[in-house]
Design a protein around this motif. Sequence first.
Motif, PDB file in Angstrom:
ATOM      1  N   GLY A 241       0.716  -1.084   0.168  1.00 29.36           N
ATOM      2  CA  GLY A 241       0.003   0.051   0.035  1.00 29.36           C
ATOM      3  C   GLY A 241       0.967   1.264   0.163  1.00 29.36           C
ATOM      4  O   GLY A 241       0.329   2.212  -0.283  1.00 29.36           O
ATOM      5  N   VAL A 242       2.037   1.392   0.366  1.00 27.42           N
ATOM      6  CA  VAL A 242       3.071   2.353   0.268  1.00 27.42           C
ATOM      7  C   VAL A 242       3.250   2.965  -1.009  1.00 27.42           C
ATOM      8  O   VAL A 242       3.777   1.779  -1.914  1.00 27.42           O
ATOM      9  CB  VAL A 242       4.131   2.165   1.137  1.00 27.42           C
ATOM     10  N   GLN A 243       3.170   3.902  -1.475  1.00 23.77           N
ATOM     11  CA  GLN A 243       3.511   4.397  -2.804  1.00 23.77           C
ATOM     12  C   GLN A 243       4.876   4.989  -2.983  1.00 23.77           C
ATOM     13  O   GLN A 243       5.393   5.422  -1.802  1.00 23.77           O
ATOM     14  CB  GLN A 243       2.554   5.312  -3.318  1.00 23.77           C
ATOM     15  N   GLU A 244       5.546   4.759  -4.041  1.00 20.99           N
ATOM     16  CA  GLU A 244       6.865   5.070  -4.167  1.00 20.99           C
ATOM     17  C   GLU A 244       7.293   6.796  -3.975  1.00 20.99           C
ATOM     18  O   GLU A 244       8.028   6.918  -2.978  1.00 20.99           O
ATOM     19  CB  GLU A 244       7.554   4.907  -5.753  1.00 20.99           C
ATOM     20  N   GLN A 245       6.378   7.276  -4.459  1.00 23.63           N
ATOM     21  CA  GLN A 245       6.626   8.829  -4.066  1.00 23.63           C
ATOM     22  C   GLN A 245       6.558   9.203  -2.532  1.00 23.63           C
ATOM     23  O   GLN A 245       7.338  10.020  -2.178  1.00 23.63           O
ATOM     24  CB  GLN A 245       5.426   9.707  -4.709  1.00 23.63           C
ATOM     25  N   GLU A 246       5.561   8.545  -1.904  1.00 23.09           N
ATOM     26  CA  GLU A 246       5.565   8.675  -0.445  1.00 23.09           C
ATOM     27  C   GLU A 246       6.724   8.143   0.276  1.00 23.09           C
ATOM     28  O   GLU A 246       7.211   8.959   1.132  1.00 23.09           O
ATOM     29  CB  GLU A 246       4.220   7.888   0.060  1.00 23.09           C
ATOM     30  N   PHE A 247       7.273   6.969  -0.026  1.00 21.78           N
ATOM     31  CA  PHE A 247       8.261   6.453   0.470  1.00 21.78           C
ATOM     32  C   PHE A 247       9.630   7.355   0.208  1.00 21.78           C
ATOM     33  O   PHE A 247      10.455   7.809   0.974  1.00 21.78           O
ATOM     34  CB  PHE A 247       8.598   4.996   0.141  1.00 21.78           C
ATOM     35  N   VAL A 248       9.852   7.794  -1.153  1.00 18.81           N
ATOM     36  CA  VAL A 248      10.959   8.408  -1.444  1.00 18.81           C
ATOM     37  C   VAL A 248      11.111   9.803  -0.534  1.00 18.81           C
ATOM     38  O   VAL A 248      11.936  10.195  -0.108  1.00 18.81           O
ATOM     39  CB  VAL A 248      11.053   8.728  -2.966  1.00 18.81           C
ATOM     40  N   GLN A 249       9.876  10.595  -0.602  1.00 20.09           N
ATOM     41  CA  GLN A 249       9.701  11.800   0.291  1.00 20.09           C
ATOM     42  C   GLN A 249      10.245  11.643   1.573  1.00 20.09           C
ATOM     43  O   GLN A 249      10.907  12.285   2.165  1.00 20.09           O
ATOM     44  CB  GLN A 249       8.323  12.404   0.184  1.00 20.09           C
ATOM     45  N   TRP A 250       9.573  10.562   2.291  1.00 20.11           N
ATOM     46  CA  TRP A 250       9.957  10.036   3.616  1.00 20.11           C
ATOM     47  C   TRP A 250      11.500   9.821   3.803  1.00 20.11           C
ATOM     48  O   TRP A 250      11.993  10.449   4.881  1.00 20.11           O
ATOM     49  CB  TRP A 250       8.931   9.117   4.218  1.00 20.11           C
ATOM     50  N   ARG A 251      11.917   9.297   3.089  1.00 21.09           N
ATOM     51  CA  ARG A 251      13.212   8.808   3.065  1.00 21.09           C
ATOM     52  C   ARG A 251      14.179   9.979   2.943  1.00 21.09           C
ATOM     53  O   ARG A 251      15.117  10.138   3.726  1.00 21.09           O
ATOM     54  CB  ARG A 251      13.661   7.539   2.050  1.00 21.09           C
ATOM     55  N   ARG A 252      14.015  10.821   1.836  1.00 23.36           N
ATOM     56  CA  ARG A 252      14.642  12.102   2.018  1.00 23.36           C
ATOM     57  C   ARG A 252      14.683  12.846   3.124  1.00 23.36           C
ATOM     58  O   ARG A 252      15.588  13.368   3.613  1.00 23.36           O
ATOM     59  CB  ARG A 252      14.372  12.879   0.713  1.00 23.36           C
ATOM     60  N   ASP A 253      13.323  12.992   3.565  1.00 23.11           N
ATOM     61  CA  ASP A 253      13.396  13.995   5.099  1.00 23.11           C
ATOM     62  C   ASP A 253      13.936  13.240   6.115  1.00 23.11           C
ATOM     63  O   ASP A 253      14.545  14.085   7.074  1.00 23.11           O
ATOM     64  CB  ASP A 253      11.774  13.949   5.242  1.00 23.11           C
ATOM     65  N   ARG A 254      13.881  11.933   6.088  1.00 22.45           N
ATOM     66  CA  ARG A 254      14.446  11.410   7.321  1.00 22.45           C
ATOM     67  C   ARG A 254      16.215  11.330   7.081  1.00 22.45           C
ATOM     68  O   ARG A 254      16.810  11.546   8.161  1.00 22.45           O
ATOM     69  CB  ARG A 254      14.053   9.921   7.319  1.00 22.45           C
ATOM     70  N   ASP A 255      16.474  11.250   5.888  1.00 24.06           N
ATOM     71  CA  ASP A 255      18.005  10.957   5.845  1.00 24.06           C
ATOM     72  C   ASP A 255      18.817  12.245   6.027  1.00 24.06           C
ATOM     73  O   ASP A 255      19.961  11.965   6.553  1.00 24.06           O
ATOM     74  CB  ASP A 255      18.472  10.368   4.324  1.00 24.06           C
ATOM     75  N   VAL A 256      18.262  13.293   5.891  1.00 25.71           N
ATOM     76  CA  VAL A 256      19.159  14.591   6.153  1.00 25.71           C
ATOM     77  C   VAL A 256      19.294  14.825   7.760  1.00 25.71           C
ATOM     78  O   VAL A 256      20.046  15.526   8.077  1.00 25.71           O
ATOM     79  CB  VAL A 256      18.411  15.679   5.492  1.00 25.71           C
ATOM     80  N   THR A 257      18.536  14.028   8.443  1.00 27.52           N
ATOM     81  CA  THR A 257      18.520  14.241   9.977  1.00 27.52           C
ATOM     82  C   THR A 257      19.620  13.266  10.539  1.00 27.52           C
ATOM     83  O   THR A 257      19.854  13.253  11.564  1.00 27.52           O
ATOM     84  CB  THR A 257      17.047  13.832  10.658  1.00 27.52           C
ATOM     85  N   LEU A 258      20.249  12.336   9.593  1.00 26.94           N
ATOM     86  CA  LEU A 258      21.055  11.298  10.319  1.00 26.94           C
ATOM     87  C   LEU A 258      22.432  11.541  10.264  1.00 26.94           C
ATOM     88  O   LEU A 258      22.907  12.119   9.315  1.00 26.94           O
ATOM     89  CB  LEU A 258      20.721   9.818   9.220  1.00 26.94           C
ATOM     90  N   ALA A 259      22.954  11.160  11.345  1.00 25.94           N
ATOM     91  CA  ALA A 259      24.586  11.290  11.641  1.00 25.94           C
ATOM     92  C   ALA A 259      25.289  10.226  10.774  1.00 25.94           C
ATOM     93  O   ALA A 259      24.640   9.511  10.536  1.00 25.94           O
ATOM     94  CB  ALA A 259      24.946  11.512  13.164  1.00 25.94           C
ATOM     95  N   GLU A 260      26.582  10.473  10.298  1.00 22.30           N
ATOM     96  CA  GLU A 260      27.308   9.695   9.669  1.00 22.30           C
ATOM     97  C   GLU A 260      27.549   8.414  10.644  1.00 22.30           C
ATOM     98  O   GLU A 260      27.605   8.470  11.841  1.00 22.30           O
ATOM     99  CB  GLU A 260      28.345  10.017   8.965  1.00 22.30           C
ATOM    100  N   PRO A 261      27.642   7.020  10.104  1.00 16.31           N
ATOM    101  CA  PRO A 261      27.882   6.027  10.787  1.00 16.31           C
ATOM    102  C   PRO A 261      29.233   6.342  11.563  1.00 16.31           C
ATOM    103  O   PRO A 261      30.202   6.695  11.243  1.00 16.31           O
ATOM    104  CB  PRO A 261      28.168   5.047   9.747  1.00 16.31           C
ATOM    105  N   ARG A 262      29.318   5.554  12.867  1.00 14.08           N
ATOM    106  CA  ARG A 262      30.328   5.922  13.646  1.00 14.08           C
ATOM    107  C   ARG A 262      31.548   5.172  13.238  1.00 14.08           C
ATOM    108  O   ARG A 262      32.712   6.231  13.315  1.00 14.08           O
ATOM    109  CB  ARG A 262      29.941   4.987  15.013  1.00 14.08           C
ATOM    110  N   LEU A 263      31.874   4.255  12.471  1.00 13.52           N
ATOM    111  CA  LEU A 263      32.855   3.800  11.809  1.00 13.52           C
ATOM    112  C   LEU A 263      33.161   3.791  10.402  1.00 13.52           C
ATOM    113  O   LEU A 263      33.862   3.276   9.924  1.00 13.52           O
ATOM    114  CB  LEU A 263      33.143   2.417  12.339  1.00 13.52           C
ATOM    115  N   MET A 264      32.455   4.760   9.939  1.00 16.55           N
ATOM    116  CA  MET A 264      32.209   5.216   8.341  1.00 16.55           C
ATOM    117  C   MET A 264      33.694   5.090   7.776  1.00 16.55           C
ATOM    118  O   MET A 264      34.010   4.423   6.902  1.00 16.55           O
ATOM    119  CB  MET A 264      31.495   6.093   8.085  1.00 16.55           C
TER     120      MET A 264
END
Length: 299
Positions: A241-264
């Motif tokens: 039921g989740v649509q592509e546009q809905e997921f893409v927007q949510w993922r983009r909004d979420r990713d900008v808030t994430l710190a880089e991985p601790r051991l990157m």
Amino acid sequence: MANRPIVHDIFEPRTSTWQYIVADPVTKAAIIIDSVLDYDSATNTVFTENAEVLLSLVQENDYKVEKLLETHMHADHLTASRYLQVQLQKSQASPPQICIGKRVSQVQEQFAMRYGISKQEYVNAFDHTFDDDDAFQIGQLEAKAIHLPGHTPDHLGYMIGSNVFCGDSLFNVDVGSARCDFPGGNASDLFNSVRRLLSLPDHYRIWTGHDYPPGGDVRKDPLPYYTVADQRKANKHLKDGVQEQEFVQWRRDRDVTLAEPRLMHQALQVNVRAGRLPQLSPSGDRLLHIPLKVRGEMW
């Protein structure tokens, strides 16, 4: 009736990583997927406590490890593949191959440039690179490498019987999905990769690369897989039921808030070399490049 693989799921709690040993019960041929090399950030020390657990399991079950598989170029843990290869060649007639997807070269080139790694340290570092949908054998078991881009462009999953070891393509139902903001990552690609996974028969098991429970704590009883039916019904980001546009927007909004991985930075510099450590410097040290961030104007 086709053989069913034996699956050993080994959780590495420092990086919340699932590692897998998959074996043919008839021939004892085996593979290891997404192994972890221990790293202590406080002392900048690598060690092999976790890898020894994997080697003990191999020895106890009299397995012959034919391949050491990576689902992608990990940015959250160092791979133990090279260490395992060196140790296993002492007890086997031939060493296992270290394998990854064919698009790894573009990832290697990008990060080698960033960290100043010479071509001789990463070109042909992997023994074999899979084409999309390459079939291979694990003893009498049939396996296939499937391209699952989105989290990273080189990302593969490994289908063995009715099991898919999907790396970071899909997480447990209460975790959802992986970030897509690494170079070459793409949320639309990830959506389509997950739709491919969830088009498989309901009983297929999807074994994930991590268990990151909500809230950031380590789960008391980490879970290595859910069925396709489970994921379609309950995945918090990608259920039916989740649509592509809905997921893409949510993922983009979420990713900008994430710190880089601790051991990157440590992980990428070892992993582009397929688990080899940096060459010794003239002073006898093995050196990693860690970017320095400057806050404000220092001079």
